[in-house]
Design an enzyme around this catalytic site. Structure first.
Site, PDB file in Angstrom:
ATOM      1  N   LYS A 105      10.665  42.341  36.578  1.00 41.84           N
ATOM      2  CA  LYS A 105      10.038  41.385  35.655  1.00 41.84           C
ATOM      3  C   LYS A 105       9.126  40.476  36.478  1.00 41.84           C
ATOM      4  O   LYS A 105       9.578  39.553  37.153  1.00 41.84           O
ATOM      5  CB  LYS A 105      11.151  40.579  34.955  1.00 41.84           C
ATOM      6  CG  LYS A 105      10.782  39.227  34.410  1.00 41.84           C
ATOM      7  CD  LYS A 105       9.882  39.297  33.190  1.00 41.84           C
ATOM      8  CE  LYS A 105       9.467  37.887  32.776  1.00 41.84           C
ATOM      9  NZ  LYS A 105       8.496  37.261  33.681  1.00 41.84           N
ATOM     10  N   GLU A 151      16.521  32.456  45.198  1.00 40.74           N
ATOM     11  CA  GLU A 151      15.732  31.685  46.156  1.00 40.74           C
ATOM     12  C   GLU A 151      15.051  30.583  45.352  1.00 40.74           C
ATOM     13  O   GLU A 151      14.180  30.872  44.535  1.00 40.74           O
ATOM     14  CB  GLU A 151      14.693  32.635  46.782  1.00 40.74           C
ATOM     15  CG  GLU A 151      13.765  32.017  47.773  1.00 40.74           C
ATOM     16  CD  GLU A 151      14.505  31.579  49.003  1.00 40.74           C
ATOM     17  OE1 GLU A 151      14.488  30.380  49.284  1.00 40.74           O
ATOM     18  OE2 GLU A 151      15.115  32.456  49.653  1.00 40.74           O
ATOM     19  N   CYS A 186       7.263  27.398  47.868  1.00 42.44           N
ATOM     20  CA  CYS A 186       8.543  26.694  47.964  1.00 42.44           C
ATOM     21  C   CYS A 186       8.715  26.137  49.375  1.00 42.44           C
ATOM     22  O   CYS A 186       9.420  25.170  49.590  1.00 42.44           O
ATOM     23  CB  CYS A 186       9.705  27.588  47.559  1.00 42.44           C
ATOM     24  SG  CYS A 186       9.706  29.151  48.410  1.00 42.44           S
ATOM     25  N   GLU A 203      10.621  18.605  43.485  1.00 40.66           N
ATOM     26  CA  GLU A 203       9.628  19.586  43.902  1.00 40.66           C
ATOM     27  C   GLU A 203       8.415  19.472  42.978  1.00 40.66           C
ATOM     28  O   GLU A 203       8.544  19.519  41.761  1.00 40.66           O
ATOM     29  CB  GLU A 203      10.217  20.997  43.802  1.00 40.66           C
ATOM     30  CG  GLU A 203       9.321  22.022  44.441  1.00 40.66           C
ATOM     31  CD  GLU A 203       9.937  23.415  44.467  1.00 40.66           C
ATOM     32  OE1 GLU A 203       9.804  24.091  45.487  1.00 40.66           O
ATOM     33  OE2 GLU A 203      10.547  23.807  43.470  1.00 40.66           O
TER      34      GLU A 203
END
Ligand SMILES: Cc1cc2nc3c(=O)[nH]c(=O)nc-3n(C[C@H](O)[C@H](O)[C@H](O)COP(=O)(O)OP(=O)(O)OC[C@H]3O[C@@H](n4cnc5c(N)ncnc54)[C@H](O)[C@@H]3O)c2cc1C
Length: 1015
Positions: free
Chosen positions: A690, A772, A806, A904
């Site tokens: 996906k 992750e 990230c 973040e």
């Protein structure tokens, strides 16, 4: 082009064997005279030269000591605080090292350390170091430099002045560099007009030579100097260079362009040629450029310069040198996996220097020869060639560096040759890179100066013509090559300093444009190899140019998920039966297809997610690495381990988990999707892929590659769509065994919860989740850090791909003592970043991925403006109307516990924090729930050790940027809220996709057993 085939072309010559023999004989006699003269003027222990030579000598032969000494030297100018200075001297020259210092120095340091004299000893070391640095630097300002230059003239030596300043990180700094040259070229020529005429140095072959001669580095004229963007770089450099050339020409001065690293060589030559051919400078002879003989491709460059100079109609000067960055070029190329651009053996550089000397002198009508060397053999050869070919001595010159080889200068001038001394001036901090290069040269076993004046090698050896050494360590080289070939090698990144490489990517960008211009692509669902539409679809637009519709993407729903899982589930048995070796072969095939289609894939990323050239190329290279690395790893881990004892056979092996769901992000659209999928496939799982909805086109390309490589269609399904529509169905499905996810913390935790619940409620297995997640990564800048490097690395880590990684740096924590200096330089550097569409190779900041990302980042920027001090706020201007552009922002004085310190952001927003001391900096860095990447810039060994041990992050980086982990070399992944599972691209990663299984057989039958298999 810099490819291997072009590296070694010999230079044509009209000289015959008899000519060469005569030249060699003359070289010997000239060389002997120069050497005798120089040796008789050799420095004595009381002169500074002697100390310079000794320092190099102490460090030679003891690599550890050499590294420590040079590193200590490097940070000295920053250590104006006595306590910091004392600490650094102790850390670098600890007791174990002091033992290895020469007796006098050792005793002095030990005596001083034993008592209250310790700070004094440290200060003495600093004073000695700075004095040594000043040996190579002709003054700290133009007046001092001019005085030093005049002193050279009194010795009948000409000069060229060079302003130190290699690391220009902002437009302001580039302006300041140009302004300093403007002042020099304005102020010095009027003074020079009053200097007494000196025929040896002032008379050229065509008339008087400019008395004022300056050398400059083009990279210092543009903060974004980068060969990936030759046009943009040239335009900006030329805008600052033209006024300097005009001034020099009008004031009767000469300008010489220095040569730096190989990566910028072609661009430097191109800019030089461009300006020198412009109508206003075309007939100006007082300009020149450097050619480095240590470069394998320098002969080709010389030939092309000669042809160009003939076309120009007015000669230019060529300063032929061997090259000052030999160690750096070698290390850099080896680390990047690129061909090493320099000769690997010293004699080859010397031979190339001599061949180039002959060529220059044979073409002196077009290229005026200036031979820059401290090697008396090299210079004597040049003199012999000039005499043999009858070149007027005024048409050639010898050149040497300030502070090096002074006795040789006396000898060359005494022999009646014009000698020009290259005189750097400026501040010590920017001068340290120059100093370290000089120290490296002086302490190298290959240095002529060291051989002649420290080691006292016999003249016959010193003056011998360049030739291979008698003994070549061929055996050990072969063995080393065999070991190297067996190791895993990362796919080298594209070298965009090569024109053909740039053109290849540009062609693919153009081809993609043509395809999209013909109409948007359509991205289907692919289940069991059958491409189908879906009841719903969505559009994907180019984030750099949102009017451009790239694709219509089928949106998978729960029913499609059901079908895809059913097919994948049915294929499990046959795929498992293929075995590790067959599956690994398929991954290798996928890697080779990616290599072939490398720039096509990169061009797709540029269009679809707005990655810049280098970032897109790196993403494809990483995808190739994942295929190759996991193929190797699967063969290692898939091999069953036997532990047999008499009468009992034990086989420890593994089986796949079953159907794996791979849910990938858009920010590394090929690499991460490939990494997770390849890991699942190679270990025998079947996969439902996906891709992120923003990168479905790249996802589809990967799916096609996997099928072409030989993955059976039933083994890997492709389900593009919206995560919230299809994700839950895949995660909760009773037949999916593993979910590999990379993305946001919120979605990752939700997947983890859903998987656990599905396992608990009627499931047949406990689902495995590998997730992750995000990061709130910090870089600490210590108060002794190299700020040039820290600024560059922070900017790259924070704003590379617009901060949408990230691993990106979103907090920089700076120690109080350097906070203001760092903040000012950082602000200048960030303001100088060029914003532009991803397809523009000169754009350092491209668009965000979509409108949602843009809006989300905008809310953080609003918050920053309201609650913090805004250090930088760049407005993208009209670009904001074209695409999802957000200018880079830096905020100071944010609350470390507030959103800018904790959340973040995934955009070009950086928060700057001040820390009172190093411990406070570590505490700040660790003060978030994440633990992904972290970095430190420091030159204190003790603090680096402290950071190693205490920074809480899966990937800790010391003295470098914190993004760009390489498969195999830096396995990537975090802990705490940054993720679950072991590191991608590391030796444990595949284990998560396998179930360990042990089979034990009792082999004893009626007291008889076969012998155990060897382990
Ligand atoms: C006036 C002047 C201007 C200069 N400008 C520049 C410039 O713009 N750019 C620049 O790069 N350098 C420049 N240099 C620096 C110059 O390149 C170094 O001083 C020079 O490399 C030292 O060489 P040498 O001929 O004096 O000594 P040598 O001792 O004969 O040669 C040392 C050199 O050999 C080469 N070498 C060392 N080991 C190896 C090996 N294992 N294999 C192959 N080659 C090896 C390296 O280039 C090394 O520096 C300049 C020098 C002078 C004198």
């Amino acid at each position: 082009m810099s490819t291997a085939a072009h590296l070694t072309s010999p230079l044509p010559t009209r000289l015959t064997a008899a000519d060469l023999e005569a030249i060699e004989n003359a070289t010997q006699s000239i060389g002997r005279r120069l050497l005798d003269e120089a040796l008789s003027a050799q420095p004595t222990p009381i002169s500074p030269d002697w100390w310079v030579q000794q320092a190099g000598e102490w460090a030679t032969g003891d690599d550890d000591l050499k590294v420590r000494l040079f590193r200590l030297v490097d940070c000295m100018p920053m250590l104006d605080d006595p306590a910091a200075l004392d600490r650094h001297v102790r850390e670098y020259l600890d007791d174990g090292v002091v033992e290895r210092l020469p007796t006098a120095l050792r005793m002095a340091l030990q005596a001083a350390r034993s008592g209250v004299l310790a700070p004094l000893a440290a200060r003495a070391v600093r004073a000695a170091t700075l004095a040594q640095a000043r040996r190579f630097i002709a003054g700290s300002n133009p007046d001092e430099a001019a005085a030093a230059a005049l002193a050279e003239r009194r010795h009948h030596r000409a000069f060229t002045l060079d302003l130190l300043g290699e690391a220009v990180t902002s437009d302001d700094e580039a302006d300041a560099y140009a302004a300093a040259y403007t002042r020099l070229l304005t102020d010095l020529p009027p003074q020079a007009a009053h200097w007494a005429h000196d025929p040896l140095i002032d008379d050229g072959i065509d008339g008087p030579l400019p008395r004022v001669n300056v050398s400059l580095k083009l990279s210092a004229l543009d903060s974004q100097f980068d060969a990936v963007d030759p046009r943009g770089t040239s335009d900006r450099v030329l805008a600052r260079l033209r006024p300097l050339w005009r001034l020099a020409r009008d004031r009767g001065a000469q300008v010489h362009v220095d040569m730096e690293h190989h990566a910028t060589k072609d661009l430097t030559l191109a800019i030089f040629r461009q300006i020198a051919a412009e109508p206003e400078f075309r007939d100006w002879p007082h300009c020149g450029v450097v050619v480095q003989a240590y470069l394998r491709e320098s002969p080709r460059d010389l030939e092309s310069l000669a042809a160009w100079a003939r076309g120009r109609g007015t000669p230019v000067w060529v300063r032929l040198v061997k090259g000052a960055y030999w160690d750096a070029e070698t290390i850099h190329a080896e680390a990047a996996g690129w061909p090493v651009p320099v000769w690997r053996e010293k004699w080859r550089t010397d031979a190339c220097f001599e061949a180039s000397t002959r060529y220059l002198i044979e073409h002196a009508d077009a290229l005026r020869p200036a031979l820059g060397s401290h090697n008396l053999r090299s210079l004597a050869h040049g003199m012999a060639v000039a005499e043999h070919l009858g070149l007027d001595r005024r048409g050639v010159e010898m050149q040497m560096l300030h502070g090096m080889g002074d006795p040789e200068k006396v000898a060359v001038t005494g022999a009646g040759w014009r000698l020009r001394v290259y005189m750097p001036y400026g501040q010590l901090v920017p001068g340290m890179a120059y100093l370290v290069r000089r120290l490296l040269e002086n302490s190298s076993n290959d240095s002529f100066l060291r051989a002649g004046f420290v080691k006292h090698v016999p003249p016959a050896t010193l003056l011998a013509p360049p030739a291979p050494p008698a003994l070549s360590p061929a055996g050990s080289t072969d063995a080393a090559a065999a070991v190297a070939a067996a190791a895993f090698h990362n796919q080298p990144l594209a070298d965009f300093s090569i024109a053909e490489v740039r053109e290849a990517l540009q062609r693919e960008i153009d081809a993609a444009d043509r395809r999209f211009a013909a109409g948007p692509a359509s991205v289907p669902l692919v289940i069991d190899g059958v491409r189908t539409a879906a009841p719903e679809s969505f559009e994907r637009r180019d984030p750099s140019s949102r009017d451009r519709l790239l694709a219509r993407v089928a949106a998978a729903d729960a029913a499609a998920a059901e079908r895809a899982v059913a097919v994948a589930s049915a294929a499990c048995g046959s795929w498992r039966a293929r075995g590790f070796a067959a599956r690994a072969a398929i991954l290798r095939q996928a890697a080779s297809i990616m290599r072939r289609r490398r720039f096509e894939l990169a061009a797709l990323e540029i269009a679809e997610v707005g990655k810049g050239w280098r970032e897109a190329d790196a993403d494809v290279a990483e995808a190739i690495d994942f295929c190759e690395y996991y193929a190797r790893e699967s063969e290692r881990l898939g091999r069953p381990v036997r532990i047999d004892v008499p009468g009992e056979e034990n086989v420890n092996g593994s089986v796949p988990r079953g159907v794996a769901v791979v849910i990938a992000p858009w920010n590394f659209p090929l690499a991460i999707l490939t990494g997770m999928t390849a890991a699942a496939l190679v270990t025998g799982n079947t996969v439902v892929m996906k891709p992120a909805e923003q990168s479905s086109l790249v996802g589809l390309a990967l799916h096609e590659i996997l099928l072409s490589a030989g993955v059976p269609p039933a083994v890997v399904g492709f389900l593009p769509g919206r995560g919230e529509a299809v994700g839950p169905a895949l995660v909760a499905h009773p037949d999916t065994a593993l979910i590999a996810f990379t993305g946001s913390r919120a979605v990752g935790l939700e997947i983890n919860r859903r998987a656990a619940e599905a396992s608990a409620v009627g499931g047949r297995l406990v689902k495995r989740v590998i997730a992750e997640l995000g990061g709130k990564n910090a870089i600490i800048v210590d108060d002794d850090a190299d700020l040039d490097e820290a600024v560059v690395a922070v900017v790259q880590s924070a704003f590379g791909f617009q901060g949408q990684k990230c691993s990106a740096c979103s907090r920089v924590i700076v120690l109080d003592r350097v906070y203001d200096a760092f903040a000012a330089r950082l602000a200048g550097a960030v303001r100088s970043l060029r914003i532009g569409p991803a397809r523009d190779p000169g754009a350092r900041v491209g668009p965000l991925v979509d409108e949602e990302a843009r809006d989300r980042v905008a809310t953080f920027i609003d918050l920053g403006k309201r609650t913090c001090r805004t250090l930088v706020a760049v407005d993208p201007g009209p670009l904001a109307a074209a695409g999802w552009f957000v200018g880079p922002h830096v905020f100071a004085d944010a609350d470390p516990l507030g959103p800018l310190g904790q959340e973040e952001i995934f955009g070009p927003v950086l928060a700057l924090f001040r820390a009172a001391d190093f411990e406070a900096a570590i505490a700040l860095a660790n003060g978030t729930p994440y633990a992904l990447t972290a970095g430190v810039f420091s030159r204190s060994p003790a603090r680096l050790a402290r950071a190693r041990e205490s920074l809480e992050a899966g990937n800790v980086y010391l003295n470098r940027g914190i993004t760009g982990a390489l498969v195999g070399r830096q396995p990537f992944g975090g802990y705490r809220l940054s993720g679950i599972g072991s590191k991608a691209g590391g030796p444990d990663y595949l284990l998560q996709f396998m179930v360990p299984r042990t089979v034990t057989e009792n082999t004893l039958r009626r007291g008889f057993a076969p012998p155990p298999e060897p382990a």
